[in-house]
Design an enzyme around this catalytic site. Structure first.
Site, short mmCIF file in Angstrom:
data_model
loop_
_atom_site.label_atom_id
_atom_site.label_comp_id
_atom_site.label_asym_id
_atom_site.label_seq_id
_atom_site.Cartn_x
_atom_site.Cartn_y
_atom_site.Cartn_z
CD GLU A 1 14.16 21.91 -22.15
OE1 GLU A 1 15.39 21.75 -22.26
OE2 GLU A 1 13.34 21.51 -23.02
CD GLU B 1 20.77 0.30 -27.89
OE1 GLU B 1 21.55 1.26 -27.98
OE2 GLU B 1 19.69 0.35 -27.29
CG HIS C 1 22.03 7.69 -31.18
ND1 HIS C 1 22.66 6.48 -31.31
CD2 HIS C 1 21.29 7.60 -30.04
CE1 HIS C 1 22.32 5.67 -30.31
NE2 HIS C 1 21.48 6.34 -29.52
CG ASN D 1 24.47 3.61 -27.26
OD1 ASN D 1 25.31 2.76 -27.45
ND2 ASN D 1 23.19 3.36 -27.32
#
Ligand code: FAE
Length: 539
Positions: free
Chosen positions: A77, A395, A480, A518
């Site tokens: 990571e 949203e 997104h 989402n």
């Protein structure tokens, strides 16, 4: 394409060495007392059975399920572990006062809402491997989480399963029955998704903004839907009662939640670590993957410090590699590796099918008799569904400034048809994205199908002070990113990358640009489906 790397068999007792050249390399993890996974940080020259690039949703699902099947997994990571408090006693900085922890290697914040009352609100911060990356591709700013847990660290926790009627447009090659009967439920359970108590929603101060959003939506004839979340609503209730330290009710969102949110560190990754088979090397960035001479893959890794400086370079060997660096991270790596000849057999679909999930933001100015509240929970829990009629799902988002703003704020997901492509820019040594700013107009038009009507009904207007002076639409960004290694195109129908057996994509890069809601529940469910097949047939 069927994988033809030497087999790694999984038995009831665990992971058994198969036959083939990899055995000679000693690459395989094993069960039993003698086996120990390679510790973190991964040493130069290490040999691992499975290397996972990235610790977001796709990577965490892969790591957990492989470990449960008896396979040792090493996760790499680039971001930090986010497990150590700063001098203020908190791990993450709040939204109202972003500090060095907030941004990935920037010297100035890049807040999604750049202005308030027309004034710019960005400020200088020390350069640091902070939690939120605002990656600029010329035409679009792509926000992504950086750290162990990926996007789960920074996101709003909205855990939405798309309507089943829309699924065939989202992932056309995937069996919807299996997804809705098995993998969506498995993902929701693994993520710890919960729903708000409606009676509490109807009375608590911190969701007044959402109730105003609901009232305006319903008065204009739109469907208001309650949205599940991975934030623990019982914890939030205790925050409201003053019984526990505040997080959602202390404007924590975007830069991490110190309490209350079930990020991947608390769910999939906690379970994965508990198997004893998963190690994570944080602040390690993968720069190359190429076939190793004796079988498997050579993975080049840079270890970085908190200033982003490379402090070590490492080369490790992995029998299998899972690309889980997120849509952008996986796409950037794959287009580079194909173009530079490191992975020459990847097919022509690499980098394609990238979309922004149609994201566009807007604020509306309400009347003085319609306050949205000075206390706003940072976790959204409702949306306006006008997908079928107008192509938008909006949203109802918070504006947790701490003062009454009389503003309603929305992040819309729209049914945009536009898809961009990543390509390798050899002279600049980077991956470019051919996004066109004009494409956002389609999303704006779809969002207007909701908000023009609400404004007309309520006698209200759009805010013009949130994204610059006299700028209505937040059309410069996405939260997104999706696509770039699309399922059943760049990969087979389970994420096996074409041309190089033993390489997989297992993150948002598999989804062709839009999920209608989402995305993280769909990313998680698809990863659950794919890894189950891969464990059953490839190992
Ligand atoms: P992701 O979670 O991005 O994980 C990829 C990981 O790979 C990251 O930790 C990277 O640092 C790491 N990485 C990248 N390149 C490398 C490399 N070369 N070497 C090593 N590591 C690397 O991928 N979605 C929802 O469903 N609901 C929400 O409410 C929501 N709110 C959001 C709010 C914000 C501000 C943002 C930014 C996103 C939001 N999202 C939301 C989107 C969601 O977080 C995102 O779709 C997922 O995190 C994507 O999951 P992946 O597994 O694809």
């Amino acid at each position: 394409m069927r994988d033809s790397t030497p087999s790694l068999s999984v038995s009831r007792r665990g992971f058994i060495v198969g036959t083939g050249s990899i055995v000679g390399l000693g690459l395989l993890g094993r069960t039993g007392a003698s086996a120990a996974p390679v510790p973190a940080p991964i040493p130069n020259g290490a040999r691992v059975p499975v290397l996972v690039i990235g610790t977001g949703y796709g990577g965490s699902v892969a790591a957990l399920r492989l470990a449960q099947a008896g396979v040792d997994v090493h996760m790499v990571e680039m971001g930090m572990t986010w497990d150590t408090p700063g001098s203020d006693g908190k791990i993450f900085s709040g939204m109202r006062s972003p500090d060095y922890r907030a941004y990935w290697l920037r010297t100035r914040t890049k807040q999604p809402l750049s202005n308030f009352l027309g004034f710019p609100i960005d400020k200088d911060v020390p350069k640091y491997t902070g939690i939120l990356d605002a990656e600029d591709f010329g035409g679009i700013l792509v926000y992504q989480g950086r750290g162990v847990g990926g996007g789960s660290l920074v996101n709003g926790g909205m855990a939405v399963t798309p309507k089943r009627s829309r699924f065939s447009a989202i992932l056309p090659s995937v069996n919807a029955d299996e997804m809705y009967n098995v993998y969506y439920p498995r993902a929701n359970s693994g993520l710890g998704v919960n729903e708000i108590d409606r009676a509490w929603f109807d009375t608590t101060d911190c969701y007044q903004y959402a109730r105003v959003g609901r009232k305006h939506a319903q008065r204009s004839g739109f469907e208001f839907v309650y949205v599940p979340n991975v934030y623990d609503f019982n914890y939030m209730k205790q925050e409201a009662a003053g019984a526990v330290p505040k997080s959602a009710l202390n404007a924590e969102i975007l830069y991490g939640n110190n309490y209350g949110k079930k990020s991947l560190q608390k769910t999939y990754l906690a379970q994965a670590k508990a198997t004893g088979r998963v190690a994570i090397s944080a602040q390690h960035r993968v720069t190359s993957v190429s076939p190793a001479s004796g079988g498997g893959y050579t993975v080049a890794i840079e270890q970085i410090d908190t200033g982003g400086n490379v402090v070590a370079t490492k080369t490790v060997t992995a029998a299998r590699v899972f690309f889980a660096a997120g849509s952008v991270g996986t796409s950037k790596l794959l287009v580079k590796l194909k173009a530079t000849g490191a992975l020459p057999n990847l097919n022509g679909e690499i980098g394609k099918g990238w979309g922004d999930n149609g994201n566009v933001m807007v604020g509306r100015a309400n009347h003085l008799w319609d306050p949205t509240g000075s206390l706003q929970s940072g976790m959204p829990t409702g949306g306006i569904d006008n997908w079928d009629a107008g192509g938008a799902f909006a949203e109802v988002a918070p504006l947790p400034t701490g003062i009454e703003t009389y503003a309603s704020f929305y992040l819309s997901i729209t049914n945009t048809p536009h898809r961009a492509e990543f390509s390798w820019n050899a002279s600049a040594g980077r991956a470019d994205l051919n996004w066109q700013t004009a494409w956002k107009q389609t999303s704006i038009d779809m969002a207007k199908s909701i908000f023009d009507k609400i404004n007309s009904k309520e006698g209200t207007i759009y805010r013009t002070d949130l994204f610059g002076s006299y700028k209505i639409w937040g059309d410069h960004l996405t939260y997104h990113p999706l696509g770039g290694a699309v399922l059943n195109k760049a990969t087979d129908n389970y994420g096996r990358l074409h041309g190089h057996p033993g390489l997989y994509a297992i993150d948002g890069s598999l989804i062709p640009g839009n999920t209608s809601v989402n995305p993280f529940v769909t990313i998680t469910a698809l990863a659950e489906r794919n890894i189950e097949k891969i464990i059953a047939t490839d190992l």
